[in-house]
Design an enzyme around this catalytic site. Sequence first.
Site, PDB file in Angstrom:
ATOM      1  N   PRO A 102      57.238   4.977   1.756  1.00 52.07           N
ATOM      2  CA  PRO A 102      56.553   5.584   2.900  1.00 52.07           C
ATOM      3  C   PRO A 102      57.373   6.700   3.543  1.00 52.07           C
ATOM      4  CG  PRO A 102      57.521   3.482   3.525  1.00 52.07           C
ATOM      5  CD  PRO A 102      57.840   3.673   2.082  1.00 52.07           C
ATOM      6  N   GLY A 103      56.724   7.772   3.905  1.00 51.42           N
ATOM      7  CA  GLY A 103      57.406   8.866   4.611  1.00 51.42           C
ATOM      8  C   GLY A 103      56.752   9.068   5.959  1.00 51.42           C
ATOM      9  N   ARG A 104      55.540   9.638   5.917  1.00 51.82           N
ATOM     10  CA  ARG A 104      54.823   9.987   7.151  1.00 51.82           C
ATOM     11  C   ARG A 104      54.734   8.829   8.144  1.00 51.82           C
ATOM     12  NH1 ARG A 104      50.844  13.832   7.182  1.00 51.82           N
ATOM     13  NH2 ARG A 104      50.622  13.529   4.938  1.00 51.82           N
ATOM     14  N   GLY A 134      52.198   7.047   1.161  1.00 55.49           N
ATOM     15  CA  GLY A 134      50.859   7.571   1.406  1.00 55.49           C
ATOM     16  C   GLY A 134      50.088   6.965   2.540  1.00 55.49           C
ATOM     17  N   CYS A 165      51.416  36.657  13.597  1.00 51.42           N
ATOM     18  CA  CYS A 165      50.291  37.573  13.372  1.00 51.42           C
ATOM     19  C   CYS A 165      49.366  37.089  12.269  1.00 51.42           C
ATOM     20  CB  CYS A 165      50.829  38.957  13.078  1.00 51.42           C
ATOM     21  SG  CYS A 165      51.631  39.616  14.531  1.00 51.42           S
ATOM     22  N   GLU A 166      48.725  35.980  12.480  1.00 47.77           N
ATOM     23  CA  GLU A 166      47.716  35.443  11.564  1.00 47.77           C
ATOM     24  C   GLU A 166      46.720  34.659  12.411  1.00 47.77           C
ATOM     25  OE1 GLU A 166      48.131  34.040   7.850  1.00 47.77           O
ATOM     26  OE2 GLU A 166      50.130  34.842   7.447  1.00 47.77           O
ATOM     27  N   TYR A 176      56.700  16.116   8.089  1.00 45.77           N
ATOM     28  CA  TYR A 176      56.212  17.382   7.528  1.00 45.77           C
ATOM     29  C   TYR A 176      56.034  18.447   8.614  1.00 45.77           C
ATOM     30  CZ  TYR A 176      55.328  14.028   3.836  1.00 45.77           C
ATOM     31  OH  TYR A 176      55.469  13.026   2.901  1.00 45.77           O
TER      32      TYR A 176
HETATM   33  N1  LLP Z   1      56.289   9.339  -2.828  1.00 41.57           N
HETATM   34  C1  LLP Z   1      55.950  10.451  -3.495  1.00 41.57           C
HETATM   35  C2  LLP Z   1      56.160  10.518  -4.937  1.00 41.57           C
HETATM   36  C3  LLP Z   1      55.385  11.546  -2.796  1.00 41.57           C
HETATM   37  O1  LLP Z   1      55.046  12.640  -3.458  1.00 41.57           O
HETATM   38  C4  LLP Z   1      55.189  11.446  -1.404  1.00 41.57           C
HETATM   39  C5  LLP Z   1      54.607  12.565  -0.643  1.00 41.57           C
HETATM   40  C6  LLP Z   1      55.589  10.260  -0.744  1.00 41.57           C
HETATM   41  C7  LLP Z   1      56.123   9.218  -1.496  1.00 41.57           C
HETATM   42  C8  LLP Z   1      55.442  10.057   0.735  1.00 41.57           C
HETATM   43  O2  LLP Z   1      54.129  10.063   1.153  1.00 41.57           O
HETATM   44  P1  LLP Z   1      53.801   9.736   2.699  1.00 41.57           P
HETATM   45  O3  LLP Z   1      54.099   8.273   2.926  1.00 41.57           O
HETATM   46  O4  LLP Z   1      54.645  10.617   3.541  1.00 41.57           O
HETATM   47  O5  LLP Z   1      52.370  10.049   2.819  1.00 41.57           O
HETATM   48  N2  LLP Z   1      53.073  18.160   3.453  1.00 41.57           N
HETATM   49  C9  LLP Z   1      51.948  17.232   3.471  1.00 41.57           C
HETATM   50  C10 LLP Z   1      52.294  15.909   2.814  1.00 41.57           C
HETATM   51  C11 LLP Z   1      52.778  16.040   1.408  1.00 41.57           C
HETATM   52  C12 LLP Z   1      53.179  14.709   0.791  1.00 41.57           C
HETATM   53  C13 LLP Z   1      53.835  14.900  -0.528  1.00 41.57           C
HETATM   54  N3  LLP Z   1      54.263  13.682  -1.156  1.00 41.57           N
HETATM   55  C14 LLP Z   1      51.476  17.059   4.903  1.00 41.57           C
HETATM   56  O6  LLP Z   1      52.003  17.690   5.806  1.00 41.57           O
HETATM   57  O7  LLP Z   1      50.506  16.319   5.129  1.00 41.57           O
END
Ligand code: LLP
Length: 429
Positions: free
Chosen positions: A284-286, A251, A353-354, A381
């Site tokens: 962490p992802g993003r 997050g 087309c949006e 994402y």
């Molecule tokens: N762990 C869990 C259980 C999650 O549901 C998520 C993200 C993460 C870790 C990773 O979170 P991050 O570090 O990436 O913030 N599509 C949206 C984001 C959806 C995130 C869903 N869950 C966007 O484009 O902002």
Amino acid sequence: MKKKTRTTSKVPETGFAYRNGVLHTDGLSLAEIADKQKTPVYVYCGRHIVETYQAYDAAFGQRSHLVCYAVKANPAHAILAALAKVGAGFDIVSGGELTRVLGAGGDPARIVFAGVGKMDDELEAALDAGIRSFNVESHAELHRLNTLAQRKHCVAPVALRVNPDIPADTHPHIATGDAKHKFGISQQQIAPLAAATASLPGIALHGLAMHIGSQITALAPFADAAKRLRALAIELRKTGINLKHVDLGGGLGVGKEAPTIPDYVGTLTKLFPADDCLELIIEPGRSIVAHAGVLVTSVVRLKHGDEHSFAIVDAGMNDLLRPALYGAYHDIVNVDATAKPPTGTYDIVGPVCETSDTLGARRRLAIREGSVLAIMGVGAYGATMSSHYNSRPRCPEIMVESGVARLTRQRETVEELSRNEKFMTTNNE
Ligand code: LLP
């Protein structure tokens, strides 16, 4: 007033920088990549991904920890393989992600599995693989997992995902830690459920987990939620349940407002003294991939309306959904900033087309038809949320590693879009 100091991370903010006026990554010109691959095309900087992961890993110092990259942010094989090579763990949410991680060389003992609706076949595949932790989100899931594990004569390692009821200041679509959200188990239900696991032979309770949302740029919500998780872990210890780990989720946001990785990790580690004897897991992802990716797109047409001027580009909301879905802001820059066409204020729009197919509103740019632009910070994402909307084939992906650009996903063809459709006629009968 005391000035707030920020711990700096050695990782540069993005994987891209101008060299002689042209945007480059790892020594390669994006103008040349765009010329060769045509646009739109996603380009990733492998070095930036690995270094950002390593910054997380290093921030824990001697503390027992595991950094699990959230695969959903970008499941490209090349990215998973690069992270697996340097020992990353992975946070998965589906059987598909499990298959991808294993295929990319990920270590099953470093995989955690989250998600509110895990299917039997997904749970079974994860049991067979021998993953580190099932992050269980309900009573029903716990009992189902127990049954499936017993059938396989094995024991499932489990963390109960707590819903800490902490609001996160982010877009409402991506907040997950409030009591009204579908995620996790309420704090009151954790102790009885943890006690009940003792009578489930297919379950070994190893931890507690949480995830309060995404793109969070303040440390306080993470700290508040982590304190609640620790309080629960201590409460369980008093009843004789000794956990091995806590999983604090992902997050951490990106952008100028976002805390640095050392500040974020430091905040969490401080809350769990080493004599808690709890391994710390994060997901962490993003923050690992966002600034390692750009979407390169060309201006197809300029159009001067009565109220707005539009730069119509060849990438659309099907390629990058975030602006349309979350009102997300992404910088848009010239790939070649040496040419100097007249500057104007444009809405950067795609061909879909949006009206929501607006990738950036009111941007000052010096562009003409044919100008190549880079939409920044879209490694997370971006490609993974792309679609075929308007029957538009998905665009290719390029991974730059050690100064070499590799085509890691080729551009789809229109024919491929109908591949799985039945009853197509191929002539005019
Ligand atoms: N762990 C869990 C259980 C999650 O549901 C998520 C993200 C993460 C870790 C990773 O979170 P991050 O570090 O990436 O913030 N599509 C949206 C984001 C959806 C995130 C869903 N869950 C966007 O484009 O902002």
